[in-house]
Design an enzyme around this catalytic site. Structure first.
Site, PDB file in Angstrom:
ATOM      1  N   GLU A  19       0.857  -1.215   0.087  1.00 55.69           N
ATOM      2  CA  GLU A  19       0.000   0.102  -0.059  1.00 55.69           C
ATOM      3  C   GLU A  19       0.583   1.139  -0.002  1.00 55.69           C
ATOM      4  O   GLU A  19       0.658   2.175   0.629  1.00 55.69           O
ATOM      5  CB  GLU A  19      -0.925  -0.013   0.825  1.00 55.69           C
ATOM      6  CG  GLU A  19      -1.953  -1.045   1.266  1.00 55.69           C
ATOM      7  CD  GLU A  19      -3.032  -1.243   2.121  1.00 55.69           C
ATOM      8  OE1 GLU A  19      -2.991   0.006   2.963  1.00 55.69           O
ATOM      9  OE2 GLU A  19      -4.110  -2.141   2.095  1.00 55.69           O
ATOM     10  N   GLU A  23      -5.163  -8.358   0.429  1.00 53.28           N
ATOM     11  CA  GLU A  23      -6.171  -8.192   1.440  1.00 53.28           C
ATOM     12  C   GLU A  23      -7.471  -7.983   0.721  1.00 53.28           C
ATOM     13  O   GLU A  23      -7.685  -7.224  -0.185  1.00 53.28           O
ATOM     14  CB  GLU A  23      -5.612  -6.865   2.399  1.00 53.28           C
ATOM     15  CG  GLU A  23      -4.297  -6.918   3.049  1.00 53.28           C
ATOM     16  CD  GLU A  23      -4.060  -5.803   3.705  1.00 53.28           C
ATOM     17  OE1 GLU A  23      -5.039  -5.018   3.751  1.00 53.28           O
ATOM     18  OE2 GLU A  23      -2.738  -5.843   4.078  1.00 53.28           O
TER      19      GLU A  23
END
Length: 335
Positions: A165, A264
């Site tokens: 991320e 995720e």
């Protein structure tokens, strides 16, 4: 009516109009937006079936590997094992991939790491490396070498998500820019090469939002540097089908000669049990019609301090968990 009264009435009407005020039916609150259509067949864009060059952690020829992060009650050896064991018992199957998070200075090779590996699971290490320019200045060489040696000593293939991320706006102070991140990635990977840590599959994992904004691709190190492309995608603030949320990423990844791992994914409890179950059912279909997706890992956690739109644990929500169980027992996710 006198001129003065007409002017006063006109002024009042103007103020009400500017304030958005009205009377009668127009005074009612606007209707909420319609729920997303989760019954429509998902589109498929990432249809490459391989075989792929995925590094030491091989992509299955058919189907997708299944894994998860399960937040333990305590971040200890016993706590980590108990969390994974509990979910596996509830699901009636083992995790193929165990996602685990590490700060920059935390080494791979903990007792729980060794236990998961001994059971035959693959570790996906989400490694929070530090300031990219500090890395490039050589300030962390010893730490990076130590981690490379620790992973090499596992003697089994490991997936490494280096600063996952990285495209998040709140990380820009340490990521600096796409070129800084890319340079740091190559710098770290070269140290791993020098330390003969050849058992690493390098996983590049931005956010689905970063592709919606359009800035995530600027952090991509290149096909020669990445083994798996990846995305983190949630029905949190936006309750939309997973294919819509990660559509821009899938369109981009379909042009890369790499397998995809959903690093995720999760659906927030704010959307209700029935909504969560429907979202998961749609996710299952979406994964299966995009055969380039070769691994999925659920985020089974309720992070502390987050509101209901960022609480993703399925345990304790029977309708949603039943749909999740049905997904992961599908033979497609047991290649």
């Amino acid at each position: 009516m006198s001129t003065r009264k007409r002017l006063a009435a006109a002024l009042v009407a103007s103020v009400l109009l500017l304030a958005g005020c009205s009377f009668g039916k127009d005074d009612e609150k606007p209707a909420p937006p319609p729920a997303p259509d989760l019954t429509r067949a998902p589109g498929a864009v990432a249809v490459k079936k391989g075989p792929f060059k995925a590094g030491p952690v091989k992509a299955p020829k058919r189907g997708a590997l299944f894994g998860a992060w399960i937040k333990p009650d305590e971040l200890t050896h016993v706590g980590r094992l108990a969390a994974v064991d509990s979910l596996q018992a509830d699901l009636g199957r083992s995790l193929t991939i165990v996602n685990t998070y590490r700060r920059f200075e935390q080494m791979v090779g903990t007792p729980s790491d060794k236990e998961f590996l001994a059971r035959g699971a693959t570790l996906m290490v989400s490694w929070a490396t530090g300031d990219n320019r500090s890395i490039l200045d050589g300030n962390h060489d010893d730490l990076i070498r130590k981690q490379a040696r620790a992973i090499r000593k596992t003697k089994v293939p490991v997936m490494l998500r280096m600063r996952w991320e990285m495209d998040r706006p709140n990380l820009r102070a340490t990521m600096w820019s796409g070129p800084d991140y890319i340079a740091a990635w190559k710098y770290v990977r070269e140290i791993f090469r020098q330390e003969r840590a050849n058992n690493v599959s390098w996983v590049w994992c931005p956010t689905a939002e970063g592709f919606i904004r359009g800035d995530a691709p600027g952090f991509y190190p290149g096909d020669d540097q990445v083994d798996w492309t990846c995305v983190d995608v949630y029905a949190g603030e936006r309750f939309e089908p997973i294919g819509t949320l990660m559509g821009p990423f899938l369109t981009w990844a379909a042009q890369r000669p790499k397998p995809i791992v959903i690093g995720e994914f999760g659906v927030a409890r704010a959307w209700g049990s029935a909504g969560r179950a429907a979202w998961l059912r749609d996710a299952r279909r979406t994964f299966k019609v995009n055969p380039q997706i070769k691994a999925i890992t659920y985020f089974e956690s309720n992070p502390e301090g987050n509101g209901p739109k960022k609480q993703f644990q399925l345990t304790g929500d029977p309708p949603a968990f039943k749909e999740f169980e049905s997904m992961v027992k599908d033979p497609y996710f047991n290649p």
